[in-house]
Motif scaffolding. Structure first.
Motif, PDB file in Angstrom:
ATOM      1  N   VAL A 118       3.804 147.930 138.745  1.00 18.68           N
ATOM      2  CA  VAL A 118       3.214 148.072 137.411  1.00 18.68           C
ATOM      3  C   VAL A 118       3.708 146.927 136.532  1.00 18.68           C
ATOM      4  CG1 VAL A 118       2.987 150.594 137.552  1.00 18.68           C
ATOM      5  CG2 VAL A 118       5.068 149.602 136.589  1.00 18.68           C
ATOM      6  N   GLY A 119       3.011 146.690 135.440  1.00 21.46           N
ATOM      7  CA  GLY A 119       3.353 145.610 134.519  1.00 21.46           C
ATOM      8  C   GLY A 119       4.484 146.003 133.575  1.00 21.46           C
ATOM      9  N   ASP A 120       4.777 145.089 132.640  1.00 21.23           N
ATOM     10  CA  ASP A 120       5.891 145.296 131.710  1.00 21.23           C
ATOM     11  C   ASP A 120       5.460 146.217 130.575  1.00 21.23           C
ATOM     12  OD1 ASP A 120       7.639 143.479 133.099  1.00 21.23           O
ATOM     13  OD2 ASP A 120       6.435 141.852 132.284  1.00 21.23           O
ATOM     14  N   ASP A 121       5.263 147.478 130.872  1.00 19.15           N
ATOM     15  CA  ASP A 121       4.766 148.471 129.919  1.00 19.15           C
ATOM     16  C   ASP A 121       5.615 149.716 130.111  1.00 19.15           C
ATOM     17  OD1 ASP A 121       1.668 149.538 128.703  1.00 19.15           O
ATOM     18  OD2 ASP A 121       3.233 150.953 129.297  1.00 19.15           O
ATOM     19  N   GLN A 122       6.349 150.105 129.050  1.00 19.51           N
ATOM     20  CA  GLN A 122       7.348 151.151 129.240  1.00 19.51           C
ATOM     21  C   GLN A 122       6.753 152.470 129.715  1.00 19.51           C
ATOM     22  OE1 GLN A 122      10.382 151.467 126.201  1.00 19.51           O
ATOM     23  NE2 GLN A 122      10.990 153.512 126.935  1.00 19.51           N
ATOM     24  N   GLN A 123       5.586 152.831 129.156  1.00 21.60           N
ATOM     25  CA  GLN A 123       4.989 154.103 129.567  1.00 21.60           C
ATOM     26  C   GLN A 123       4.572 154.088 131.030  1.00 21.60           C
ATOM     27  OE1 GLN A 123       1.935 154.939 126.667  1.00 21.60           O
ATOM     28  NE2 GLN A 123       3.383 156.209 125.491  1.00 21.60           N
ATOM     29  N   LEU A 124       4.001 152.951 131.481  1.00 28.01           N
ATOM     30  CA  LEU A 124       3.615 152.859 132.890  1.00 28.01           C
ATOM     31  C   LEU A 124       4.852 152.895 133.793  1.00 28.01           C
ATOM     32  CD1 LEU A 124       0.771 150.152 132.859  1.00 28.01           C
ATOM     33  CD2 LEU A 124       0.540 152.631 133.132  1.00 28.01           C
ATOM     34  N   ILE A 125       5.931 152.260 133.341  1.00 27.01           N
ATOM     35  CA  ILE A 125       7.165 152.275 134.134  1.00 27.01           C
ATOM     36  C   ILE A 125       7.702 153.703 134.235  1.00 27.01           C
ATOM     37  CG2 ILE A 125       9.554 151.434 134.274  1.00 27.01           C
ATOM     38  CD1 ILE A 125       8.586 148.927 132.702  1.00 27.01           C
ATOM     39  N   GLU A 126       7.708 154.404 133.089  1.00 21.41           N
ATOM     40  CA  GLU A 126       8.182 155.804 133.099  1.00 21.41           C
ATOM     41  C   GLU A 126       7.347 156.657 134.047  1.00 21.41           C
ATOM     42  OE1 GLU A 126       8.280 157.304 129.072  1.00 21.41           O
ATOM     43  OE2 GLU A 126       9.454 155.560 128.416  1.00 21.41           O
ATOM     44  N   ALA A 127       6.021 156.496 133.959  1.00 24.57           N
ATOM     45  CA  ALA A 127       5.150 157.313 134.808  1.00 24.57           C
ATOM     46  C   ALA A 127       5.398 157.012 136.279  1.00 24.57           C
ATOM     47  CB  ALA A 127       3.681 157.060 134.452  1.00 24.57           C
ATOM     48  N   ALA A 128       5.625 155.739 136.607  1.00 23.02           N
ATOM     49  CA  ALA A 128       5.841 155.369 138.011  1.00 23.02           C
ATOM     50  C   ALA A 128       7.172 155.917 138.522  1.00 23.02           C
ATOM     51  CB  ALA A 128       5.787 153.855 138.166  1.00 23.02           C
ATOM     52  N   ILE A 129       8.207 155.866 137.682  1.00 28.10           N
ATOM     53  CA  ILE A 129       9.505 156.419 138.117  1.00 28.10           C
ATOM     54  C   ILE A 129       9.381 157.926 138.298  1.00 28.10           C
ATOM     55  CG2 ILE A 129      11.937 156.762 137.482  1.00 28.10           C
ATOM     56  CD1 ILE A 129      11.795 154.106 135.931  1.00 28.10           C
ATOM     57  N   ARG A 130       8.661 158.562 137.374  1.00 28.56           N
ATOM     58  CA  ARG A 130       8.471 160.018 137.486  1.00 28.56           C
ATOM     59  C   ARG A 130       7.731 160.341 138.783  1.00 28.56           C
ATOM     60  NH1 ARG A 130       5.596 160.874 133.047  1.00 28.56           N
ATOM     61  NH2 ARG A 130       7.302 160.586 131.577  1.00 28.56           N
ATOM     62  N   GLU A 131       6.671 159.578 139.077  1.00 25.06           N
ATOM     63  CA  GLU A 131       5.921 159.789 140.319  1.00 25.06           C
ATOM     64  C   GLU A 131       6.844 159.637 141.531  1.00 25.06           C
ATOM     65  OE1 GLU A 131       2.916 156.842 141.084  1.00 25.06           O
ATOM     66  OE2 GLU A 131       2.405 157.710 143.036  1.00 25.06           O
ATOM     67  N   GLY A 132       7.607 158.559 141.530  1.00 20.56           N
ATOM     68  CA  GLY A 132       8.508 158.314 142.661  1.00 20.56           C
ATOM     69  C   GLY A 132       9.522 159.417 142.825  1.00 20.56           C
ATOM     70  N   SER A 133      10.020 159.932 141.689  1.00 26.43           N
ATOM     71  CA  SER A 133      11.076 160.940 141.776  1.00 26.43           C
ATOM     72  C   SER A 133      10.532 162.282 142.248  1.00 26.43           C
ATOM     73  CB  SER A 133      11.785 161.085 140.424  1.00 26.43           C
ATOM     74  OG  SER A 133      10.904 161.646 139.481  1.00 26.43           O
ATOM     75  N   THR A 134       9.232 162.515 142.124  1.00 27.68           N
ATOM     76  CA  THR A 134       8.672 163.754 142.664  1.00 27.68           C
ATOM     77  C   THR A 134       8.302 163.594 144.142  1.00 27.68           C
ATOM     78  OG1 THR A 134       6.454 163.173 141.908  1.00 27.68           O
ATOM     79  CG2 THR A 134       7.769 164.525 140.431  1.00 27.68           C
ATOM     80  N   LEU A 135       7.950 162.366 144.564  1.00 23.32           N
ATOM     81  CA  LEU A 135       7.522 162.154 145.951  1.00 23.32           C
ATOM     82  C   LEU A 135       8.682 161.868 146.896  1.00 23.32           C
ATOM     83  CD1 LEU A 135       4.434 159.778 145.454  1.00 23.32           C
ATOM     84  CD2 LEU A 135       4.379 162.200 146.073  1.00 23.32           C
ATOM     85  N   ALA A 136       9.795 161.366 146.345  1.00 21.29           N
ATOM     86  CA  ALA A 136      10.826 160.824 147.231  1.00 21.29           C
ATOM     87  C   ALA A 136      12.222 161.217 146.765  1.00 21.29           C
ATOM     88  CB  ALA A 136      10.708 159.298 147.299  1.00 21.29           C
ATOM     89  N   ASP A 137      13.203 160.948 147.643  1.00 19.71           N
ATOM     90  CA  ASP A 137      14.597 161.220 147.308  1.00 19.71           C
ATOM     91  C   ASP A 137      15.253 160.028 146.623  1.00 19.71           C
ATOM     92  OD1 ASP A 137      14.524 163.721 148.916  1.00 19.71           O
ATOM     93  OD2 ASP A 137      14.254 162.273 150.539  1.00 19.71           O
ATOM     94  N   ALA A 138      14.660 158.843 146.838  1.00 21.70           N
ATOM     95  CA  ALA A 138      15.216 157.636 146.222  1.00 21.70           C
ATOM     96  C   ALA A 138      14.082 156.784 145.676  1.00 21.70           C
ATOM     97  CB  ALA A 138      16.022 156.836 147.246  1.00 21.70           C
ATOM     98  N   VAL A 139      14.275 156.263 144.467  1.00 18.66           N
ATOM     99  CA  VAL A 139      13.312 155.341 143.867  1.00 18.66           C
ATOM    100  C   VAL A 139      14.037 154.012 143.715  1.00 18.66           C
ATOM    101  CG1 VAL A 139      11.815 154.865 141.892  1.00 18.66           C
ATOM    102  CG2 VAL A 139      12.212 157.241 142.632  1.00 18.66           C
ATOM    103  N   VAL A 140      13.554 153.002 144.432  1.00 22.40           N
ATOM    104  CA  VAL A 140      14.240 151.714 144.433  1.00 22.40           C
ATOM    105  C   VAL A 140      13.377 150.719 143.661  1.00 22.40           C
ATOM    106  CG1 VAL A 140      15.303 149.927 145.845  1.00 22.40           C
ATOM    107  CG2 VAL A 140      15.261 152.290 146.660  1.00 22.40           C
ATOM    108  N   ILE A 141      13.926 150.272 142.517  1.00 19.73           N
ATOM    109  CA  ILE A 141      13.154 149.461 141.577  1.00 19.73           C
ATOM    110  C   ILE A 141      13.675 148.037 141.572  1.00 19.73           C
ATOM    111  CG2 ILE A 141      12.478 149.212 139.149  1.00 19.73           C
ATOM    112  CD1 ILE A 141      13.233 152.168 138.750  1.00 19.73           C
ATOM    113  N   SER A 142      12.769 147.045 141.506  1.00 20.26           N
ATOM    114  CA  SER A 142      13.196 145.684 141.185  1.00 20.26           C
ATOM    115  C   SER A 142      12.353 145.172 140.034  1.00 20.26           C
ATOM    116  CB  SER A 142      13.094 144.753 142.399  1.00 20.26           C
ATOM    117  OG  SER A 142      11.770 144.636 142.837  1.00 20.26           O
ATOM    118  N   GLY A 143      13.024 144.516 139.076  1.00 19.52           N
ATOM    119  CA  GLY A 143      12.321 143.914 137.946  1.00 19.52           C
ATOM    120  C   GLY A 143      12.501 144.678 136.654  1.00 19.52           C
TER     121      GLY A 143
END
Lengths: 418, 418
Positions: A42-67
């Motif tokens: 996702v781009g440099d947009d805080q809401q999109l970043i939040e939504a993506a982390i939330r998605e990852g945290s429901t689908l997986a045990d680890a969310v590994v972010i770069s950037g």
């Protein structure tokens, strides 16, 4: 253990930079048995970043972010994690001191804007950056562990190795994923798939799949087991079955390339055998790939690029009658090219190529893609005619590869499969 | 218009292959003002594919997919779209006939397994593949338009240009992002940056940045405005300023390559001027890039790959004394190579290269990376010595590019800047 890989940045989402971090992180995680659910960018947009982390945290045990952990206004990963935790960002004194030392070493004052790189959400853990000024963040969001690292590959890799990989490895429960890739050239993906047959069933473990890149059809085998011993044993069995199904259509494994494999065969007898090249439509490409390999002077003798009929005659001794009666793209001509090159270079082998790479020059009898390949050796000379699909680049590439395959089968002392 | 980019494949999600398709697609979409919501990558798992398409169709107006339309069992994109539509897959007679023609042309029977590549969900549209056997799919899922294309970059790009881009372009409308890239070779990124000066300020619009790829330093200009007229005018102004700062260091724009530009210069006088090559360490690479261009027989005469001293002497007439006194990597030798190649090929120009590509063969006086380049023309012969950084591949690549730059400056009738 399931993992979700998230990369953040406008330059990625706009396609100005290709995301190589996600592939690298995935390889690392897969090696300790992590199951990669998805990559997301996702781009440099805080809401999109939040939504993506939330998605990852429901689908997986680890969310590994770069950037998104840099010092500028478009770096918003820290803020997004803070919002998801419902916690404010706090200045981390340890990292601030580290950054100040970094700037002191460069004999520069630390810009005020760098302070944000020491801000960590309350309750989260700061991750050390051994190559730069952006600290990382580890936090628990929902049931998942979230790791935020810099986007600069060098910094990300160092931080991953230091603080992310050990954490994940310890918790991955010992599952092991082994990967092996077998490379073939000459048969289409569907032919390879048919020969593999039930080995490619989706529910199978080790899992067998195929991919195509630049005419190379590769068979990927992924083995996923609880122990390394079991994974190794099952991998060996499945690779053995793939090899039995495809026989010497497989020219190499994993990082091996076709020119490398041919070069190894040429020098493997202790005494190097030597090769010369005579090229028309490939214009030097065959010689180029043969000399890509360090030490190629041990086996590569000499090459000619003879585009015109005159050059084929004057440089390689192709007879005028042969050219007139058969045309430049013909088996008699490539045979004479190969014989001429072998003799003039005093080489053990010579490969020759003449074809219609396109886009122009095709006829009904010899459409674009028609390529004749000649091969001279101590017992005489052979030639084959091929029709390669695709554009100029593809035709030239496939022609050079097919010439290498002819040499390879000769060196293996085996007939080339139809 | 919002777009969601989805790439599919185990090899991507496991990190065995870096996803370059998503970046390329994003660039194309951004150029017509599309807003890219996210990239996502999932493995060859039908449920994950379905979920990702559903996600994309709720977030965006267009879901652009690459991967999963091949002929093997791990290709599941067609099935996922069918399930989302609640429609069965049907054999598309038009594409089946096209595939059969493809195999007929190659004089091979069509494997039965290829039939799946002509299966299209009922109610969806088949997209033509001009470079391969996998048809694409266009379908309406939820409110979004879904495009499924092959993962092979070449096939994807051709299909995108033919059937996806025009559709999206017509329906975008709104902000315009223009992109222009200017390519230079020979000066480092910092030198280019210093010459551009304040043009590179981040808040500037059009925005100017630099990237480096394979020794080519490229200046990227991005203009984002509400109207095409304004964007075009501002882009022209900024590009003019960049050109004034860099002068003829810029050899080309956007998709132009250095060999293309040199080829254009060679044929632009109405009568083609001709070139021959004599290569040692580059092993055919210079000839290969000169003949990458369609119609290169108009200007490319002939090439020699003379790795050994004997070949340099016997094939090009380099004198034994010159080799003995100066060594093979020397300006006197490349001068004689160029003169010999020019005379024997009866060409207007000849370029010659002799160097130490490594990893072995370097000495204190001539370290790895030392390359001599010769250039013979109607007024005589010149030569230069360069030291290129990097590994074998980089040294060979930079040497071939520098040889082309020498020819380019001669054809422009300008001195090469230091």
């Amino acid at each position: 253990m399931k993992a979700f890989i998230l990369s953040i940045g406008d330059e990625l989402v706009l396609g100005q930079t290709v995301d190589t971090n996600s592939a690298w992180i995935s390889q690392q995680l897969a090696s300790v048995g992590c199951d990669i659910v998805a990559h997301k960018t996702v781009g440099d947009d805080q809401q999109l970043i939040e939504a993506a982390i939330r998605e990852g945290s429901t689908l997986a045990d680890a969310v590994v972010i770069s950037g998104g952990v840099g010092p500028t206004e478009d770096d918003l990963t820290r803020q997004a994690i803070g919002t998801l935790l419902g916690e404010p960002l706090e200045l981390n004194a340890e990292w601030l001191a580290e950054m100040q030392r970094f700037f002191t070493r460069l004999a520069r004052p630390m810009p005020k804007s760098n302070e944000i790189q020491a801000m960590i959400p309350r309750g989260a853990t700061m991750l050390f950056n051994t190559c730069g000024t952006a600290s990382g963040v580890r936090a628990t969001v929902g049931g998942a562990q979230v790791f935020a690292m810099p986007g600069v590959p060098k910094e990300m890799k160092a931080m991953f190795a230091r603080d992310v990989f050990p954490w994940l490895k310890e918790r991955s429960g010992g599952a092991v994923i082994l990967q092996k890739t077998l490379h073939t050239f000459g048969a289409g993906e569907s032919t390879i798939g048919e020969r593999l047959g039930s080995l490619m069933m989706r529910q199978r473990n080790p899992r067998v799949g195929t991919t195509v890149s630049q005419g190379i059809v590769s068979v990927r085998v992924n083995a996923r087991y609880e122990s390394l011993d079991r994974a190794t044993a099952e991998m060996n069995t499945t690779v053995g079955l793939c090899r039995a199904a495809l026989e010497d259509r497989i020219f190499g494994e994993d990082g091996e390339t076709l020119p490398q494999v041919v070069a190894q065969l040429l020098v493997s007898g202790g005494v190097a055998t030597s090769v010369a090249t005579a090229e028309s439509c490939t214009g030097g490409m065959l010689a180029k790939v043969l000399t890509d390999i360090p030490g190629s002077s041990r086996y590569f003798k000499q090459g000619w690029i003879t585009y015109s009929n005159e050059a084929k005659a004057s440089q390689l001794g192709v007879r005028k009658e042969t050219l007139e009666q058969n045309g430049a793209v013909s088996e008699p001509v490539v045979k004479e090219m190969a014989l001429g090159a072998r003799e003039r270079a005093a080489a053990d082998f010579a490969l020759s190529i003449s074809g219609i790479a396109g886009p122009d020059g095709g006829t009904e009898a010899k459409p674009v893609g028609t390529v004749c390949i000649g091969f001279a050796h101590s017992n005489g000379v052979t030639a084959g005619t091929f029709i390669f699909p695709g554009d100029r680049e593809m035709v030239r590439d496939r022609a050079a590869k097919m010439a290498l395959m002819m040499l390879r089968y000769h060196l293996l002392d085996k007939p080339m499969p139809v």
